[in-house]
Design a protein around this motif. Structure first.
Motif, PDB file in Angstrom:
ATOM      1  N   ALA A 149       1.392  -7.402  -0.496  1.00  6.96           N
ATOM      2  CA  ALA A 149       1.261  -6.902  -1.866  1.00  6.96           C
ATOM      3  C   ALA A 149       0.352  -7.834  -2.682  1.00  6.96           C
ATOM      4  N   GLU A 150       0.531  -9.137  -2.522  1.00  5.40           N
ATOM      5  CA  GLU A 150      -0.296 -10.104  -3.270  1.00  5.40           C
ATOM      6  C   GLU A 150      -1.764  -9.983  -2.858  1.00  5.40           C
ATOM      7  N   ALA A 151      -1.982  -9.918  -1.541  1.00  3.68           N
ATOM      8  CA  ALA A 151      -3.369  -9.896  -1.041  1.00  3.68           C
ATOM      9  C   ALA A 151      -4.108  -8.642  -1.507  1.00  3.68           C
ATOM     10  N   LEU A 152      -3.452  -7.493  -1.423  1.00  2.00           N
ATOM     11  CA  LEU A 152      -4.125  -6.248  -1.807  1.00  2.00           C
ATOM     12  C   LEU A 152      -4.346  -6.174  -3.313  1.00  2.00           C
ATOM     13  N   ALA A 153      -3.359  -6.647  -4.078  1.00  2.00           N
ATOM     14  CA  ALA A 153      -3.496  -6.621  -5.540  1.00  2.00           C
ATOM     15  C   ALA A 153      -4.685  -7.482  -5.957  1.00  2.00           C
ATOM     16  N   ARG A 154      -4.782  -8.636  -5.372  1.00  2.00           N
ATOM     17  CA  ARG A 154      -5.847  -9.578  -5.728  1.00  2.00           C
ATOM     18  C   ARG A 154      -7.225  -9.010  -5.384  1.00  2.00           C
ATOM     19  N   ALA A 155      -7.306  -8.331  -4.241  1.00  2.00           N
ATOM     20  CA  ALA A 155      -8.596  -7.782  -3.811  1.00  2.00           C
ATOM     21  C   ALA A 155      -8.842  -6.381  -4.390  1.00  2.00           C
ATOM     22  N   VAL A 167      -7.740   0.311   7.142  1.00  2.00           N
ATOM     23  CA  VAL A 167      -6.685  -0.346   7.916  1.00  2.00           C
ATOM     24  C   VAL A 167      -5.395   0.462   7.776  1.00  2.00           C
ATOM     25  N   VAL A 168      -4.758   0.715   8.894  1.00  2.00           N
ATOM     26  CA  VAL A 168      -3.507   1.488   8.908  1.00  2.00           C
ATOM     27  C   VAL A 168      -2.404   0.603   9.457  1.00  2.00           C
ATOM     28  N   SER A 169      -1.276   0.572   8.754  1.00  2.00           N
ATOM     29  CA  SER A 169      -0.119  -0.179   9.236  1.00  2.00           C
ATOM     30  C   SER A 169       0.960   0.835   9.618  1.00  2.00           C
ATOM     31  N   ILE A 170       1.321   0.843  10.885  1.00  2.00           N
ATOM     32  CA  ILE A 170       2.323   1.810  11.352  1.00  2.00           C
ATOM     33  C   ILE A 170       3.642   1.081  11.589  1.00  2.00           C
ATOM     34  N   GLY A 171       4.653   1.485  10.900  1.00  2.00           N
ATOM     35  CA  GLY A 171       5.959   0.828  11.030  1.00  2.00           C
ATOM     36  C   GLY A 171       6.548   1.033  12.418  1.00  2.00           C
ATOM     37  N   GLY A 172       7.257   0.036  12.890  1.00  2.00           N
ATOM     38  CA  GLY A 172       7.918   0.154  14.188  1.00  2.00           C
ATOM     39  C   GLY A 172       8.943   1.273  14.177  1.00  2.00           C
ATOM     40  N   SER A 173       9.509   1.535  13.001  1.00  2.00           N
ATOM     41  CA  SER A 173      10.515   2.598  12.891  1.00  2.00           C
ATOM     42  C   SER A 173       9.869   3.975  13.008  1.00  2.00           C
ATOM     43  N   VAL A 174       8.553   4.054  12.903  1.00  2.00           N
ATOM     44  CA  VAL A 174       7.841   5.315  13.117  1.00  2.00           C
ATOM     45  C   VAL A 174       7.515   5.461  14.608  1.00  2.00           C
ATOM     46  N   LEU A 175       7.146   4.348  15.229  1.00  2.00           N
ATOM     47  CA  LEU A 175       6.704   4.383  16.628  1.00  2.00           C
ATOM     48  C   LEU A 175       7.867   4.648  17.575  1.00  2.00           C
ATOM     49  N   VAL A 176       8.983   3.976  17.308  1.00  2.00           N
ATOM     50  CA  VAL A 176      10.118   4.099  18.227  1.00  2.00           C
ATOM     51  C   VAL A 176      11.348   4.572  17.455  1.00  2.00           C
ATOM     52  N   THR A 177      11.635   5.864  17.630  1.00  2.00           N
ATOM     53  CA  THR A 177      12.792   6.444  16.940  1.00  2.00           C
ATOM     54  C   THR A 177      13.872   6.825  17.951  1.00  2.00           C
ATOM     55  N   GLY A 178      13.497   6.906  19.222  1.00  2.00           N
ATOM     56  CA  GLY A 178      14.432   7.390  20.239  1.00  2.00           C
ATOM     57  C   GLY A 178      14.290   8.883  20.452  1.00  2.00           C
ATOM     58  N   GLU A 179      13.418   9.519  19.654  1.00  2.00           N
ATOM     59  CA  GLU A 179      13.241  10.972  19.776  1.00  2.00           C
ATOM     60  C   GLU A 179      11.760  11.328  19.820  1.00  2.00           C
ATOM     61  N   VAL A 222      -8.463  -7.197   3.459  1.00  2.00           N
ATOM     62  CA  VAL A 222      -9.201  -8.062   2.531  1.00  2.00           C
ATOM     63  C   VAL A 222     -10.413  -8.648   3.254  1.00  2.00           C
ATOM     64  N   ARG A 223     -10.177  -9.126   4.467  1.00  2.00           N
ATOM     65  CA  ARG A 223     -11.235  -9.753   5.263  1.00  2.00           C
ATOM     66  C   ARG A 223     -12.354  -8.762   5.580  1.00  2.00           C
ATOM     67  N   LEU A 224     -11.975  -7.496   5.817  1.00  2.00           N
ATOM     68  CA  LEU A 224     -12.963  -6.476   6.196  1.00  2.00           C
ATOM     69  C   LEU A 224     -13.571  -5.768   4.992  1.00  2.00           C
ATOM     70  N   ARG A 225     -13.079  -6.092   3.795  1.00  2.00           N
ATOM     71  CA  ARG A 225     -13.454  -5.341   2.576  1.00  2.00           C
ATOM     72  C   ARG A 225     -13.190  -3.858   2.805  1.00  2.00           C
ATOM     73  N   ALA A 226     -11.995  -3.563   3.262  1.00  2.00           N
ATOM     74  CA  ALA A 226     -11.636  -2.182   3.602  1.00  2.00           C
ATOM     75  C   ALA A 226     -11.590  -1.302   2.359  1.00  2.00           C
ATOM     76  N   ALA A 227     -11.812  -0.011   2.588  1.00  2.00           N
ATOM     77  CA  ALA A 227     -11.753   0.959   1.493  1.00  2.00           C
ATOM     78  C   ALA A 227     -10.318   1.178   1.039  1.00  2.00           C
ATOM     79  N   PRO A 241     -15.037   2.262  11.073  1.00  2.00           N
ATOM     80  CA  PRO A 241     -14.264   1.145  11.629  1.00  2.00           C
ATOM     81  C   PRO A 241     -12.800   1.259  11.215  1.00  2.00           C
ATOM     82  N   LEU A 242     -11.941   1.244  12.196  1.00  2.00           N
ATOM     83  CA  LEU A 242     -10.513   1.461  11.949  1.00  2.00           C
ATOM     84  C   LEU A 242      -9.712   0.356  12.625  1.00  2.00           C
ATOM     85  N   ALA A 243      -8.795  -0.256  11.864  1.00  2.00           N
ATOM     86  CA  ALA A 243      -7.888  -1.254  12.439  1.00  2.00           C
ATOM     87  C   ALA A 243      -6.469  -0.770  12.210  1.00  2.00           C
TER      88      ALA A 243
END
Ligand code: UTP
Length: 232
Positions: free
Chosen positions: A195-201, A9-21, A134-139, A42-44
């Motif tokens: 942070a809680e979810a990933l630490a727990r899993a 699973v990849v989380s892309i920040g909005g500040s990366v997607l839209v910088t104006g440049e 967590v739901r996908l048991r991601a690596a 499988p990629l989310a």
């Protein structure tokens, strides 16, 4: 039968997607890369709302909207970014981003990559990425952000800030709780729910700069990369 590869699973920040440049070419190259990686395993992908979300949250706050309503405004913007990225990736990505973790899980069985924005008020798209992992048991979860990892202080305003190469989950959770407020449109590296979810899993988190696509790909593939690692 071959062993199915673990999802990422990849989380892309909005500040990366839209910088104006160079945002158009960036979306283009990112979409190509995600399409290719999404065929290998499988990629989310979650997309943040960045400054556009914050701008509308600021307007709503000035008008006296509740934190819940402001979160909903933020979610709408994250979904706008998801829609643009998913449309550029094209089939098999669904044309309409899933709006719940359950729908995203369902979609990933039909086609990868799956792109989505926020789900419900109270966390950020980093939290969505973590819950989905967590739901996908991601690596692993890879957080693509606008700085090159986790730093002792904000490197944009503190030139002496030092990058932390490795952190335990206990250290990272402490940092997130100290520095994030939980308010709509907050600006911190990761959120409490995530942070809680990933630490727990016990799912590892990689934090990298989102605009360096070769490095981002290495982190997604689980290869050595330039950035920070949070591990059990
Ligand atoms: P982001 O995921 O963009 O959060 O969601 P962020 O950390 O503020 O920003 P970037 O993009 O990583 O820089 C924007 C806002 O939308 C609401 C929150 O108010 C969040 O701050 N949101 C988002 C939710 O309430 N729930 C979600 O699932 C996602």
């Amino acid at each position: 039968m071959p062993v199915p590869r673990a999802p990422v699973v990849v989380s892309i920040g909005g500040s990366v997607l839209v910088t104006g440049e160079g945002d158009g070419p960036y979306f283009d190259r990112l979409a190509e890369r995600l399409r290719r990686l999404g065929r290998a395993f499988p990629l989310a992908v979650t997309t943040g709302g960045g400054r556009t979300a914050r701008e509308y949250i600021r307007l709503g706050r000035a008008l006296g909207l509740t934190e819940f309503e402001l979160d909903e405004i933020g979610i709408d913007v994250t979904r706008l970014h998801a829609r643009i990225l998913a449309a550029r990736i094209g089939p098999p990505a669904p044309h309409r981003p899933p709006t719940t973790i359950a729908d995203a899980v369902h979609e990933i069985h039909r086609g990868s990559p799956v792109v989505l924005g926020g789900t419900e008020p109270g966390h950020t798209t980093d939290g969505v990425a973590a819950l989905l992992a967590v739901r996908l048991r991601a690596a692993r979860v890879v957080n693509a952000t606008n700085v090159a990892g986790i730093f002792t202080e904000d490197p944009r305003s503190h030139p002496r800030a030092r990058r932390i190469e490795r952190m335990s989950w206990a250290e990272f959770r402490g940092m997130v709780h100290r520095e994030s407020s939980g308010a709509a449109g907050q600006e911190f590296l990761f959120d409490r729910t995530g942070a809680e979810a990933l630490a727990r899993a016990r799912i590892p988190l990689a934090v990298v700069s989102g605009r360096d696509l070769d490095n981002l790909e290495r982190a997604i593939r689980g290869r050595p990369f330039d950035g920070s690692r949070v591990e059990p």
